[in-house]
Design a protein around this motif. Structure first.
Motif, PDB file in Angstrom:
ATOM      1  N   LEU A  40       0.840  -1.185   0.000  1.00 15.98           N
ATOM      2  CA  LEU A  40       0.000   0.000   0.000  1.00 15.98           C
ATOM      3  C   LEU A  40       0.882   1.244   0.000  1.00 15.98           C
ATOM      4  CD1 LEU A  40      -2.545  -1.072   2.773  1.00 15.98           C
ATOM      5  CD2 LEU A  40      -2.663  -1.527   0.308  1.00 15.98           C
ATOM      6  N   LYS A  41       0.603   2.159  -0.931  1.00 10.37           N
ATOM      7  CA  LYS A  41       1.399   3.378  -1.023  1.00 10.37           C
ATOM      8  C   LYS A  41       0.520   4.598  -0.803  1.00 10.37           C
ATOM      9  CE  LYS A  41       4.614   6.022  -3.870  1.00 10.37           C
ATOM     10  NZ  LYS A  41       5.319   6.132  -5.156  1.00 10.37           N
ATOM     11  N   SER A  42       1.009   5.503   0.026  1.00 11.97           N
ATOM     12  CA  SER A  42       0.371   6.804   0.231  1.00 11.97           C
ATOM     13  C   SER A  42       1.438   7.875   0.120  1.00 11.97           C
ATOM     14  CB  SER A  42      -0.296   6.887   1.604  1.00 11.97           C
ATOM     15  OG  SER A  42      -0.674   8.221   1.893  1.00 11.97           O
ATOM     16  N   HIS A  43       1.113   8.968  -0.563  1.00 14.30           N
ATOM     17  CA  HIS A  43       2.043  10.087  -0.668  1.00 14.30           C
ATOM     18  C   HIS A  43       2.097  10.921   0.602  1.00 14.30           C
ATOM     19  CE1 HIS A  43       2.828   9.531  -4.929  1.00 14.30           C
ATOM     20  NE2 HIS A  43       1.535   9.540  -5.187  1.00 14.30           N
ATOM     21  N   VAL A  44       1.147  10.703   1.525  1.00 19.17           N
ATOM     22  CA  VAL A  44       1.038  11.626   2.664  1.00 19.17           C
ATOM     23  C   VAL A  44       1.178  10.979   4.036  1.00 19.17           C
ATOM     24  CG1 VAL A  44      -0.307  13.343   1.404  1.00 19.17           C
ATOM     25  CG2 VAL A  44      -1.495  11.488   2.576  1.00 19.17           C
ATOM     26  N   VAL A  45       0.907   9.687   4.164  1.00 19.21           N
ATOM     27  CA  VAL A  45       1.000   9.047   5.477  1.00 19.21           C
ATOM     28  C   VAL A  45       1.677   7.684   5.349  1.00 19.21           C
ATOM     29  CG1 VAL A  45      -1.034  10.184   6.439  1.00 19.21           C
ATOM     30  CG2 VAL A  45      -1.293   7.998   5.232  1.00 19.21           C
ATOM     31  N   PRO A  46       2.296   7.201   6.424  1.00 22.23           N
ATOM     32  CA  PRO A  46       2.827   5.835   6.423  1.00 22.23           C
ATOM     33  C   PRO A  46       1.684   4.829   6.303  1.00 22.23           C
ATOM     34  CG  PRO A  46       3.707   7.128   8.249  1.00 22.23           C
ATOM     35  CD  PRO A  46       2.573   7.907   7.686  1.00 22.23           C
ATOM     36  N   THR A  47       1.975   3.644   5.787  1.00 26.11           N
ATOM     37  CA  THR A  47       0.926   2.633   5.595  1.00 26.11           C
ATOM     38  C   THR A  47       1.193   1.333   6.340  1.00 26.11           C
ATOM     39  OG1 THR A  47       1.977   1.802   3.566  1.00 26.11           O
ATOM     40  CG2 THR A  47       0.310   3.547   3.313  1.00 26.11           C
ATOM     41  N   MET A  48       2.175   1.303   7.245  1.00 20.27           N
ATOM     42  CA  MET A  48       2.506   0.050   7.909  1.00 20.27           C
ATOM     43  C   MET A  48       1.378  -0.439   8.809  1.00 20.27           C
ATOM     44  SD  MET A  48       5.113   2.257   7.474  1.00 20.27           S
ATOM     45  CE  MET A  48       5.314   3.079   9.059  1.00 20.27           C
ATOM     46  N   ASP A  49       0.763   0.472   9.584  1.00 22.69           N
ATOM     47  CA  ASP A  49      -0.302   0.054  10.489  1.00 22.69           C
ATOM     48  C   ASP A  49      -1.522  -0.423   9.706  1.00 22.69           C
ATOM     49  OD1 ASP A  49      -0.638   2.628   9.546  1.00 22.69           O
ATOM     50  OD2 ASP A  49      -1.328   3.467  11.442  1.00 22.69           O
ATOM     51  N   ARG A  50      -1.856   0.297   8.632  1.00 20.88           N
ATOM     52  CA  ARG A  50      -2.975  -0.108   7.779  1.00 20.88           C
ATOM     53  C   ARG A  50      -2.716  -1.476   7.151  1.00 20.88           C
ATOM     54  NH1 ARG A  50      -3.586   5.145   4.051  1.00 20.88           N
ATOM     55  NH2 ARG A  50      -4.593   3.586   2.719  1.00 20.88           N
ATOM     56  N   ALA A  51      -1.490  -1.691   6.727  1.00 20.23           N
ATOM     57  CA  ALA A  51      -1.161  -2.966   6.099  1.00 20.23           C
ATOM     58  C   ALA A  51      -1.332  -4.125   7.079  1.00 20.23           C
ATOM     59  CB  ALA A  51       0.271  -2.926   5.577  1.00 20.23           C
ATOM     60  N   ARG A  52      -0.893  -3.918   8.310  1.00 17.08           N
ATOM     61  CA  ARG A  52      -1.001  -4.992   9.308  1.00 17.08           C
ATOM     62  C   ARG A  52      -2.464  -5.337   9.597  1.00 17.08           C
ATOM     63  NH1 ARG A  52       2.222  -4.239  14.835  1.00 17.08           N
ATOM     64  NH2 ARG A  52       3.907  -4.134  13.301  1.00 17.08           N
ATOM     65  N   LEU A  53      -3.292  -4.303   9.748  1.00 15.84           N
ATOM     66  CA  LEU A  53      -4.715  -4.546  10.008  1.00 15.84           C
ATOM     67  C   LEU A  53      -5.395  -5.203   8.806  1.00 15.84           C
ATOM     68  CD1 LEU A  53      -5.625  -1.206  11.809  1.00 15.84           C
ATOM     69  CD2 LEU A  53      -5.514  -3.476  12.843  1.00 15.84           C
ATOM     70  N   THR A  54      -5.046  -4.747   7.613  1.00 12.85           N
ATOM     71  CA  THR A  54      -5.654  -5.324   6.408  1.00 12.85           C
ATOM     72  C   THR A  54      -5.297  -6.795   6.271  1.00 12.85           C
ATOM     73  OG1 THR A  54      -5.579  -3.172   5.305  1.00 12.85           O
ATOM     74  CG2 THR A  54      -5.837  -5.101   3.903  1.00 12.85           C
ATOM     75  N   GLU A  55      -4.060  -7.126   6.568  1.00  7.79           N
ATOM     76  CA  GLU A  55      -3.636  -8.522   6.472  1.00  7.79           C
ATOM     77  C   GLU A  55      -4.408  -9.398   7.453  1.00  7.79           C
ATOM     78  OE1 GLU A  55       0.658  -9.753   5.358  1.00  7.79           O
ATOM     79  OE2 GLU A  55       0.527  -9.950   7.532  1.00  7.79           O
ATOM     80  N   GLN A  56      -4.747  -8.856   8.614  1.00  4.83           N
ATOM     81  CA  GLN A  56      -5.540  -9.618   9.577  1.00  4.83           C
ATOM     82  C   GLN A  56      -6.985  -9.787   9.113  1.00  4.83           C
ATOM     83  OE1 GLN A  56      -5.068  -7.482  13.256  1.00  4.83           O
ATOM     84  NE2 GLN A  56      -2.950  -8.143  13.562  1.00  4.83           N
ATOM     85  N   LEU A  57      -7.508  -8.765   8.450  1.00  4.88           N
ATOM     86  CA  LEU A  57      -8.902  -8.803   8.001  1.00  4.88           C
ATOM     87  C   LEU A  57      -9.089  -9.605   6.719  1.00  4.88           C
ATOM     88  CD1 LEU A  57      -9.824  -5.064   8.682  1.00  4.88           C
ATOM     89  CD2 LEU A  57     -10.759  -7.060   9.873  1.00  4.88           C
TER      90      LEU A  57
END
Length: 290
Positions: A40-57
């Motif tokens: 996941l790429k965002s020009h404005v915010v880090p995406t590590m936390d989103r990636a971890r939650l998405t992988e769980q879901l």
């Protein structure tokens, strides 16, 4: 041919501009066609936390996070890189929309430059050290060709094993094929080949011809394919992959070479595999097919 692919350049919601899909919907779509990984790429915010939650879901697919060193995270900010590494980032992008090169080519002033008086900004030294220490990938973002030529050797000298030139065919970057060949001859750099880039009217232009020419010239060992999709004005993510697959196979690229660029190389970039894939033995055949 979509089964097993890993796409390392996908834009999703939430974001500061509309996106086609949110993180979970994108992961579900990717899983449904047999993909095994997304970044996941965002020009404005880090995406590590989103990636971890998405992988769980969305079990059954790997989801990776990254950090782009734009102004919203402090630009060339070592503290942001350190935090991103601790949170599981796999790629650190140099500035994109806030790069001085991007601003200049867009008719705007300012931005974050990599060079000062012809030399790399000293702030990069600590960033390169951190990326190497945590064995992350460093991607060049939207910096200029001159900056790329200065940065790449410094990155390898710092001990970084995964150095990616971000979509060199993009109009903002415009790293010529001649320059790509020169760069690859000196350093084991990896080039990202995206499905499309934005045209002057805001709609997206397919990169198939430029990507195929580059792969035929350089071979598949220095390339991974991605989409850079997610924008409302761009082709949908799944359609982009279907067209990419069709174009590459129709042009004579073998299924084995295609898998090398959509599975083996991206797996190395995000650390699924620790060793760079063995040289693809059919690389010479790609040039013969041109």
């Amino acid at each position: 041919m979509l089964n097993g692919l890993i796409d390392l350049h996908v834009h999703t919601a939430p974001d500061v501009r509309p996106r086609r899909l949110d993180d979970v919907a994108q992961a579900r779509l990717a899983r449904s066609v047999g993909a095994t990984g997304l970044l996941l790429k965002s020009h404005v915010v880090p995406t590590m936390d989103r990636a971890r939650l998405t992988e769980q879901l969305v079990p059954g697919i790997r989801v990776f996070g990254a950090l782009v060193l734009n102004e919203t995270v402090g630009g060339l900010n070592p503290a942001a890189v350190q935090a991103a590494a601790a949170l599981g980032a796999r790629v650190i992008w140099l500035p994109t929309l806030d790069a001085a090169n991007h601003r200049r080519r867009s008719g705007k002033a300012g931005g974050i430059a990599m060079l000062r008086d012809g030399r790399l900004d000293p702030a990069l030294n600590e960033i390169l050290t951190l990326v190497a220490r945590h064995d992350l990938a460093l991607a060049t973002g939207h910096i200029s060709p001159d900056e790329i030529h200065a940065l790449v050797p410094a990155a390898f000298d710092a001990g970084i094993r995964r150095v990616v030139v971000t979509h060199p065919e993009h109009a903002i970057v415009s790293l010529s094929l001649k320059d790509q060949v020169r760069l690859a001859a000196r350093h084991p750099v990896i080039f990202e080949r995206c499905y499309a880039h934005p045209g002057p009217d805001g709609h997206y232009l397919e990169n198939a011809a430029a990507n195929l020419a580059a792969v035929r010239e350089l071979g598949p060992d220095s390339t991974y394919l991605s989409t850079d999709c997610g924008q409302l004005e761009n082709t949908s993510w799944d359609e982009a992959w279907l067209r990419t697959c069709r174009d590459f196979l129709a042009a004579g690229i073998s299924p084995e070479a295609y898998r090398h660029m959509t599975q083996d190389i991206p797996a190395f970039v995000v650390g699924i595999t620790d060793a760079r894939p063995a040289t693809f033995t059919a690389a010479a055949n790609l040039r013969a097919a041109a």
